[in-house]
Motif scaffolding. Structure first.
Motif, PDB file in Angstrom:
ATOM      1  N   ALA A  64       0.858  -1.186   0.000  1.00  0.00           N
ATOM      2  CA  ALA A  64       0.000   0.000   0.000  1.00  0.00           C
ATOM      3  C   ALA A  64       0.893   1.234   0.000  1.00  0.00           C
ATOM      4  O   ALA A  64       2.108   1.127   0.187  1.00  0.00           O
ATOM      5  CB  ALA A  64      -0.912  -0.009   1.227  1.00  0.00           C
ATOM      6  N   GLY A  65       0.252   2.404  -0.202  1.00  0.00           N
ATOM      7  CA  GLY A  65       1.026   3.642  -0.178  1.00  0.00           C
ATOM      8  C   GLY A  65       2.145   3.650  -1.195  1.00  0.00           C
ATOM      9  O   GLY A  65       3.283   3.995  -0.861  1.00  0.00           O
ATOM     10  N   ASP A  66       1.840   3.220  -2.419  1.00  0.00           N
ATOM     11  CA  ASP A  66       2.856   3.167  -3.496  1.00  0.00           C
ATOM     12  C   ASP A  66       4.085   2.357  -3.089  1.00  0.00           C
ATOM     13  O   ASP A  66       5.231   2.764  -3.333  1.00  0.00           O
ATOM     14  CB  ASP A  66       3.293   4.591  -3.892  1.00  0.00           C
ATOM     15  N   GLY A  67       3.836   1.211  -2.449  1.00  0.00           N
ATOM     16  CA  GLY A  67       4.937   0.311  -2.101  1.00  0.00           C
ATOM     17  C   GLY A  67       5.675   0.702  -0.827  1.00  0.00           C
ATOM     18  O   GLY A  67       6.652   0.055  -0.446  1.00  0.00           O
ATOM     19  N   GLN A  68       5.205   1.737  -0.130  1.00  0.00           N
ATOM     20  CA  GLN A  68       5.883   2.178   1.094  1.00  0.00           C
ATOM     21  C   GLN A  68       5.430   1.401   2.334  1.00  0.00           C
ATOM     22  O   GLN A  68       6.001   1.537   3.413  1.00  0.00           O
ATOM     23  CB  GLN A  68       5.649   3.682   1.305  1.00  0.00           C
ATOM     24  N   GLN A  74      14.697  -3.495  12.494  1.00  0.00           N
ATOM     25  CA  GLN A  74      14.566  -2.034  12.388  1.00  0.00           C
ATOM     26  C   GLN A  74      13.384  -1.656  11.486  1.00  0.00           C
ATOM     27  O   GLN A  74      13.458  -0.733  10.687  1.00  0.00           O
ATOM     28  CB  GLN A  74      15.859  -1.379  11.850  1.00  0.00           C
ATOM     29  N   THR A  75      12.295  -2.424  11.628  1.00  0.00           N
ATOM     30  CA  THR A  75      11.108  -2.198  10.806  1.00  0.00           C
ATOM     31  C   THR A  75       9.939  -1.817  11.708  1.00  0.00           C
ATOM     32  O   THR A  75       9.436  -2.663  12.447  1.00  0.00           O
ATOM     33  CB  THR A  75      10.735  -3.476  10.010  1.00  0.00           C
ATOM     34  N   PRO A  76       9.493  -0.559  11.658  1.00  0.00           N
ATOM     35  CA  PRO A  76       8.301  -0.194  12.432  1.00  0.00           C
ATOM     36  C   PRO A  76       7.114  -1.029  11.950  1.00  0.00           C
ATOM     37  O   PRO A  76       6.806  -1.049  10.759  1.00  0.00           O
ATOM     38  CB  PRO A  76       8.101   1.293  12.123  1.00  0.00           C
ATOM     39  N   SER A  77       6.467  -1.727  12.876  1.00  0.00           N
ATOM     40  CA  SER A  77       5.408  -2.677  12.501  1.00  0.00           C
ATOM     41  C   SER A  77       4.217  -2.550  13.433  1.00  0.00           C
ATOM     42  O   SER A  77       4.356  -2.179  14.598  1.00  0.00           O
ATOM     43  CB  SER A  77       5.933  -4.114  12.576  1.00  0.00           C
ATOM     44  N   VAL A  78       3.052  -2.884  12.904  1.00  0.00           N
ATOM     45  CA  VAL A  78       1.861  -3.039  13.736  1.00  0.00           C
ATOM     46  C   VAL A  78       1.477  -4.509  13.636  1.00  0.00           C
ATOM     47  O   VAL A  78       1.288  -5.028  12.537  1.00  0.00           O
ATOM     48  CB  VAL A  78       0.689  -2.166  13.220  1.00  0.00           C
ATOM     49  N   VAL A  79       1.393  -5.173  14.794  1.00  0.00           N
ATOM     50  CA  VAL A  79       1.034  -6.595  14.814  1.00  0.00           C
ATOM     51  C   VAL A  79      -0.235  -6.758  15.643  1.00  0.00           C
ATOM     52  O   VAL A  79      -0.314  -6.274  16.774  1.00  0.00           O
ATOM     53  CB  VAL A  79       2.169  -7.458  15.423  1.00  0.00           C
ATOM     54  N   SER A  80      -1.227  -7.421  15.073  1.00  0.00           N
ATOM     55  CA  SER A  80      -2.467  -7.711  15.799  1.00  0.00           C
ATOM     56  C   SER A  80      -2.770  -9.193  15.637  1.00  0.00           C
ATOM     57  O   SER A  80      -2.732  -9.718  14.523  1.00  0.00           O
ATOM     58  CB  SER A  80      -3.614  -6.875  15.232  1.00  0.00           C
ATOM     59  N   LEU A  81      -3.023  -9.873  16.756  1.00  0.00           N
ATOM     60  CA  LEU A  81      -3.273 -11.319  16.736  1.00  0.00           C
ATOM     61  C   LEU A  81      -4.438 -11.625  17.661  1.00  0.00           C
ATOM     62  O   LEU A  81      -4.562 -11.014  18.721  1.00  0.00           O
ATOM     63  CB  LEU A  81      -2.031 -12.077  17.235  1.00  0.00           C
ATOM     64  N   GLY A  82      -5.271 -12.583  17.271  1.00  0.00           N
ATOM     65  CA  GLY A  82      -6.393 -12.921  18.141  1.00  0.00           C
ATOM     66  C   GLY A  82      -6.905 -14.332  17.931  1.00  0.00           C
ATOM     67  O   GLY A  82      -6.857 -14.863  16.819  1.00  0.00           O
ATOM     68  N   VAL A  83      -7.385 -14.917  19.035  1.00  0.00           N
ATOM     69  CA  VAL A  83      -8.008 -16.243  18.998  1.00  0.00           C
ATOM     70  C   VAL A  83      -9.256 -16.180  19.869  1.00  0.00           C
ATOM     71  O   VAL A  83      -9.195 -15.757  21.019  1.00  0.00           O
ATOM     72  CB  VAL A  83      -7.060 -17.340  19.548  1.00  0.00           C
ATOM     73  N   LEU A  84     -10.392 -16.582  19.313  1.00  0.00           N
ATOM     74  CA  LEU A  84     -11.637 -16.618  20.085  1.00  0.00           C
ATOM     75  C   LEU A  84     -12.081 -18.072  20.205  1.00  0.00           C
ATOM     76  O   LEU A  84     -12.322 -18.738  19.199  1.00  0.00           O
ATOM     77  CB  LEU A  84     -12.715 -15.789  19.375  1.00  0.00           C
ATOM     78  N   THR A  85     -12.153 -18.555  21.451  1.00  0.00           N
ATOM     79  CA  THR A  85     -12.517 -19.954  21.687  1.00  0.00           C
ATOM     80  C   THR A  85     -13.849 -20.016  22.418  1.00  0.00           C
ATOM     81  O   THR A  85     -14.029 -19.353  23.439  1.00  0.00           O
ATOM     82  CB  THR A  85     -11.442 -20.657  22.538  1.00  0.00           C
ATOM     83  N   PRO A 129      11.507   1.504   4.543  1.00  0.00           N
ATOM     84  CA  PRO A 129      12.406   2.617   4.891  1.00  0.00           C
ATOM     85  C   PRO A 129      12.079   3.934   4.183  1.00  0.00           C
ATOM     86  O   PRO A 129      12.365   5.009   4.704  1.00  0.00           O
ATOM     87  CB  PRO A 129      13.788   2.100   4.455  1.00  0.00           C
ATOM     88  N   ASP A 130      11.437   3.836   2.989  1.00  0.00           N
ATOM     89  CA  ASP A 130      11.152   5.075   2.245  1.00  0.00           C
ATOM     90  C   ASP A 130       9.763   5.646   2.530  1.00  0.00           C
ATOM     91  O   ASP A 130       9.284   6.533   1.816  1.00  0.00           O
ATOM     92  CB  ASP A 130      11.299   4.819   0.736  1.00  0.00           C
ATOM     93  N   ALA A 131       9.092   5.147   3.594  1.00  0.00           N
ATOM     94  CA  ALA A 131       7.718   5.591   3.878  1.00  0.00           C
ATOM     95  C   ALA A 131       7.670   7.097   4.151  1.00  0.00           C
ATOM     96  O   ALA A 131       8.451   7.616   4.946  1.00  0.00           O
ATOM     97  CB  ALA A 131       7.157   4.819   5.066  1.00  0.00           C
ATOM     98  N   GLU A 132       6.735   7.776   3.473  1.00  0.00           N
ATOM     99  CA  GLU A 132       6.611   9.229   3.629  1.00  0.00           C
ATOM    100  C   GLU A 132       5.689   9.563   4.797  1.00  0.00           C
ATOM    101  O   GLU A 132       4.798   8.791   5.139  1.00  0.00           O
ATOM    102  CB  GLU A 132       6.050   9.839   2.329  1.00  0.00           C
TER     103      GLU A 132
END
Length: 291
Positions: A10-14, A154-165, A182-185
């Protein structure tokens, strides 16, 4: 519906993104290991994240292994993925029970513990696998993977994980990993941050019937997401009687000779899938003679 992960930019590959639905593979793990609800949540979150990490690998024979040791009553969580996102894994204590949070949510951190580390081993065909260990920050798994990506890659990341039992069955499981290149505007970073703040939990999104494609569009709204591919994933253990035999070799000649003399047979279980393999006296003697 089969489990799958979509890869997207997304974001033109950024920005790159992985979104997974993993209900079946987490249910397979729950069924094989007869895990409690909180153990299912901890193992399921780790299986989901590791599957997506497997799909980040570049070569067909690459493998990634995640080991989480937090000092809690669950013991160790160990999960391995191949480059196609197929996973296998187990926890040391599948029967772990801890009190839920006051709001009724599963206290995964209470089971996992917070005094420990996430270890990531990447086998990418070199003589020695890449090996990194990073401190746990919450024991809730998703935050710990976020921390790992920030420190290790060194990669800013958002991680979301879930399990519903529900009762004895996994109803929903999945997650996403969104990473800034790295080139994210600034404009794209700000837009992503706005979206993340408004997000419902991954389990709520799955419960509402959203597919990974829907979730991708919600998370990356206004960032023009483009799906690159859709990869079916599953819980898969490639153990065999021949492979498990290595455990007999590992115990050494003396111990194996004692087993032959006293028991005349042996049963060895695979930790990943709980399959049992039986060896006759003749088979054990053959292993001993070949050592």
């Amino acid at each position: 519906m089969k489990d799958y992960v979509i890869r997207a930019t997304a974001g033109d590959g950024q920005i790159r993104a992985f979104v997974a639905t993993t209900r079946n593979l987490v249910e397979e793990a729950r069924s094989l290991h007869e895990t409690t609800k909180v153990a299912t949540a901890a193992l399921g979150r780790t299986l989901t994240a590791t599957s997506m990490m497997g799909l980040m690998m570049k070569n067909e024979n690459d493998k990634v292994t995640v080991i989480i040791k937090g000092g809690g009553p669950i013991g160790t969580i160990l999960v391995t993925s191949d480059s196609k996102g197929n996973v296998k894994g187990y926890v040391t204590n599948p029967n772990v029970e801890v009190e839920n949070y006051p709001n009724g949510k599963l206290n995964v951190a209470g089971a996992v513990g917070t005094q420990g580390h996430v270890k990531v081993i990447k086998d990418i065909g070199l003589r020695e696998p890449y090996n990194g260990s990073y401190p746990l920050v919450s024991g809730e798994i998703a935050e710990d993977f976020t921390h790992y990506f920030a420190l290790s890659e060194q990669t800013p990341s958002v991680v979301s994980l879930g399990v519903l039992t529900r009762a004895d069955e996994v109803e929903h499981a999945g997650g996403f990993i969104v990473q800034l290149m790295p080139d994210a505007e600034e404009e794209n970073i700000a837009k992503l941050e706005q979206n993340i703040v408004r997000l419902s939990s991954i389990t709520n999104m799955l419960k509402e019937g959203n597919t990974p494609e829907d979730i991708l569009n919600i998370v990356l709204e206004g960032l023009n997401p483009k799906i690159l591919d859709r990869c079916e994933v599953k819980f898969e253990c490639e153990c065999s009687k021949e492979k498990v035999k290595n455990a007999l070799v590992a115990i050494g000649k003396t111990a194996l000779a004692e087993i032959i003399e006293e028991d005349k047979k042996a049963e060895i279980g695979c930790q990943f899938c709980n399959r049992k393999y039986n060896y006759t006296e003749e088979e054990l003697i053959e292993v001993l003679e070949n050592m």
